[in-house]
Write a protein that holds these residues in place. Structure first.
Motif, PDB file in Angstrom:
ATOM      1  N   GLU A  89       1.796  12.675  -7.262  1.00 34.36           N
ATOM      2  CA  GLU A  89       2.993  11.954  -6.833  1.00 34.36           C
ATOM      3  C   GLU A  89       2.586  10.705  -6.044  1.00 34.36           C
ATOM      4  N   LEU A  90       3.412   9.659  -6.185  1.00 33.49           N
ATOM      5  CA  LEU A  90       3.132   8.383  -5.531  1.00 33.49           C
ATOM      6  C   LEU A  90       4.207   8.098  -4.493  1.00 33.49           C
ATOM      7  N   PHE A  91       3.793   7.535  -3.358  1.00 32.57           N
ATOM      8  CA  PHE A  91       4.750   7.266  -2.272  1.00 32.57           C
ATOM      9  C   PHE A  91       4.591   5.866  -1.725  1.00 32.57           C
ATOM     10  N   PHE A  92       5.677   5.328  -1.285  1.00 28.51           N
ATOM     11  CA  PHE A  92       5.688   4.096  -0.499  1.00 28.51           C
ATOM     12  C   PHE A  92       6.719   4.317   0.604  1.00 28.51           C
ATOM     13  N   ILE A  93       6.423   4.179   1.841  1.00 23.94           N
ATOM     14  CA  ILE A  93       5.185   3.717   2.456  1.00 23.94           C
ATOM     15  C   ILE A  93       4.168   4.878   2.517  1.00 23.94           C
ATOM     16  N   GLU A  94       2.979   4.607   3.042  1.00 29.77           N
ATOM     17  CA  GLU A  94       1.953   5.626   3.138  1.00 29.77           C
ATOM     18  C   GLU A  94       2.443   6.907   3.799  1.00 29.77           C
ATOM     19  N   ARG A  95       1.947   8.029   3.291  1.00 28.87           N
ATOM     20  CA  ARG A  95       2.267   9.338   3.851  1.00 28.87           C
ATOM     21  C   ARG A  95       0.976  10.049   4.263  1.00 28.87           C
ATOM     22  N   GLN A  96       1.098  10.940   5.205  1.00 30.94           N
ATOM     23  CA  GLN A  96      -0.026  11.814   5.558  1.00 30.94           C
ATOM     24  C   GLN A  96       0.081  13.139   4.807  1.00 30.94           C
ATOM     25  N   LEU A 105       0.837  -1.198   0.000  1.00 30.67           N
ATOM     26  CA  LEU A 105       0.000   0.000   0.000  1.00 30.67           C
ATOM     27  C   LEU A 105       0.876   1.254   0.000  1.00 30.67           C
ATOM     28  N   GLY A 106       0.504   2.168  -0.841  1.00 34.86           N
ATOM     29  CA  GLY A 106       1.209   3.446  -0.878  1.00 34.86           C
ATOM     30  C   GLY A 106       0.216   4.577  -0.787  1.00 34.86           C
ATOM     31  N   SER A 107       0.702   5.777  -0.992  1.00 35.62           N
ATOM     32  CA  SER A 107      -0.168   6.946  -0.999  1.00 35.62           C
ATOM     33  C   SER A 107      -0.024   7.674  -2.321  1.00 35.62           C
ATOM     34  N   LYS A 108      -1.164   8.156  -2.801  1.00 32.47           N
ATOM     35  CA  LYS A 108      -1.139   8.963  -4.013  1.00 32.47           C
ATOM     36  C   LYS A 108      -1.661  10.348  -3.669  1.00 32.47           C
ATOM     37  N   CYS A 109      -0.925  11.354  -4.102  1.00 32.75           N
ATOM     38  CA  CYS A 109      -1.353  12.733  -3.870  1.00 32.75           C
ATOM     39  C   CYS A 109      -2.352  13.131  -4.944  1.00 32.75           C
ATOM     40  N   ASN A 110      -3.533  13.559  -4.525  1.00 35.75           N
ATOM     41  CA  ASN A 110      -4.561  13.935  -5.490  1.00 35.75           C
ATOM     42  C   ASN A 110      -4.341  15.328  -6.064  1.00 35.75           C
ATOM     43  N   ASP A 111      -3.408  16.072  -5.493  1.00 33.98           N
ATOM     44  CA  ASP A 111      -3.117  17.406  -6.022  1.00 33.98           C
ATOM     45  C   ASP A 111      -2.046  17.353  -7.105  1.00 33.98           C
ATOM     46  N   CYS A 112      -0.919  16.694  -6.814  1.00 36.52           N
ATOM     47  CA  CYS A 112       0.183  16.679  -7.791  1.00 36.52           C
ATOM     48  C   CYS A 112       0.428  15.297  -8.391  1.00 36.52           C
ATOM     49  N   ASN A 141      -3.992  16.054   0.674  1.00 38.91           N
ATOM     50  CA  ASN A 141      -5.074  15.379  -0.029  1.00 38.91           C
ATOM     51  C   ASN A 141      -4.553  14.070  -0.642  1.00 38.91           C
ATOM     52  N   LEU A 142      -4.201  13.130   0.259  1.00 40.92           N
ATOM     53  CA  LEU A 142      -3.645  11.869  -0.210  1.00 40.92           C
ATOM     54  C   LEU A 142      -4.628  10.728  -0.019  1.00 40.92           C
ATOM     55  N   GLU A 143      -4.551   9.751  -0.897  1.00 42.46           N
ATOM     56  CA  GLU A 143      -5.370   8.562  -0.722  1.00 42.46           C
ATOM     57  C   GLU A 143      -4.493   7.324  -0.774  1.00 42.46           C
ATOM     58  N   THR A 144      -4.969   6.272  -0.083  1.00 43.75           N
ATOM     59  CA  THR A 144      -4.240   5.007  -0.073  1.00 43.75           C
ATOM     60  C   THR A 144      -4.486   4.268  -1.375  1.00 43.75           C
ATOM     61  N   VAL A 145      -3.421   3.790  -1.978  1.00 40.46           N
ATOM     62  CA  VAL A 145      -3.557   3.012  -3.210  1.00 40.46           C
ATOM     63  C   VAL A 145      -2.776   1.702  -3.073  1.00 40.46           C
TER      64      VAL A 145
END
Ligand SMILES: [Zn+2]
Length: 148
Positions: free
Chosen positions: A39-46, A30-37, A55-59
């Motif tokens: 960008e994708l992250f692993f591990i999850e970010r706030q 599971l990672g996080s995707k920023c709905n504004d820019c 404005n991030l969502e878990t993907v």
């Protein structure tokens, strides 16, 4: 059976993965995707490290990728990654996912002769060791995709 029911599978790091409910299923990282820019992250970010947005969502990330770089470690892994046999070498690598993210992961393979940069890899979620309560501590590893 009653023993089994009480035993749990626990991710080595909370929120890092979906654990498969059966042998046939594959887990997902599971990672996080920023709905504004975007960008994708692993591990999850706030908070997005790229635009500072919240404005991030878990993907769920792709289970397949390519081996970008690797090495084999010949000394014990640091906590909480210590293995039952601390002196067994273990592979680690950077896996490039189709979505462009490169993540660092354990590998199932510890023979450098069997690893090659650019090879196809797939995710496995497996038990690293058991904790003091008999729960399985689950880790993510990438393994070479069998060809032929
Ligand atoms: Zn962002």
């Amino acid at each position: 059976m009653s023993n089994n029911a009480e035993r749990q599978q626990i991710p080595i790091r909370e929120g890092m993965m979906n654990i498969p409910s059966s042998e046939r299923e594959n887990g997902r990282l599971l990672g996080s995707k920023c709905n504004d820019c975007h960008e994708l992250f692993f591990i999850e970010r706030q908070i997005c490290e790229n635009c500072n947005g919240q404005n991030l969502e878990t993907v769920a990330l792709s289970t397949k990728g390519k081996l970008y770089a690797f090495t084999v470690m010949y000394y014990p892994a640091p906590p909480p990654y210590q293995a039952p046999d601390p002196f067994e070498p273990y592979g680690v690598g950077w896996i490039e996912l189709p979505e462009g993210l490169v993540l660092y992961s354990l590998l199932t393979e510890n023979d450098p002769q069997k690893l090659k940069v650019g090879m196809d890899m797939e995710l496995r979620i497996e038990c690293l060791r058991q904790d003091d309560n008999g729960n399985d501590i689950m880790v993510s590893k990438y393994r070479p995709v069998e060809v032929g």
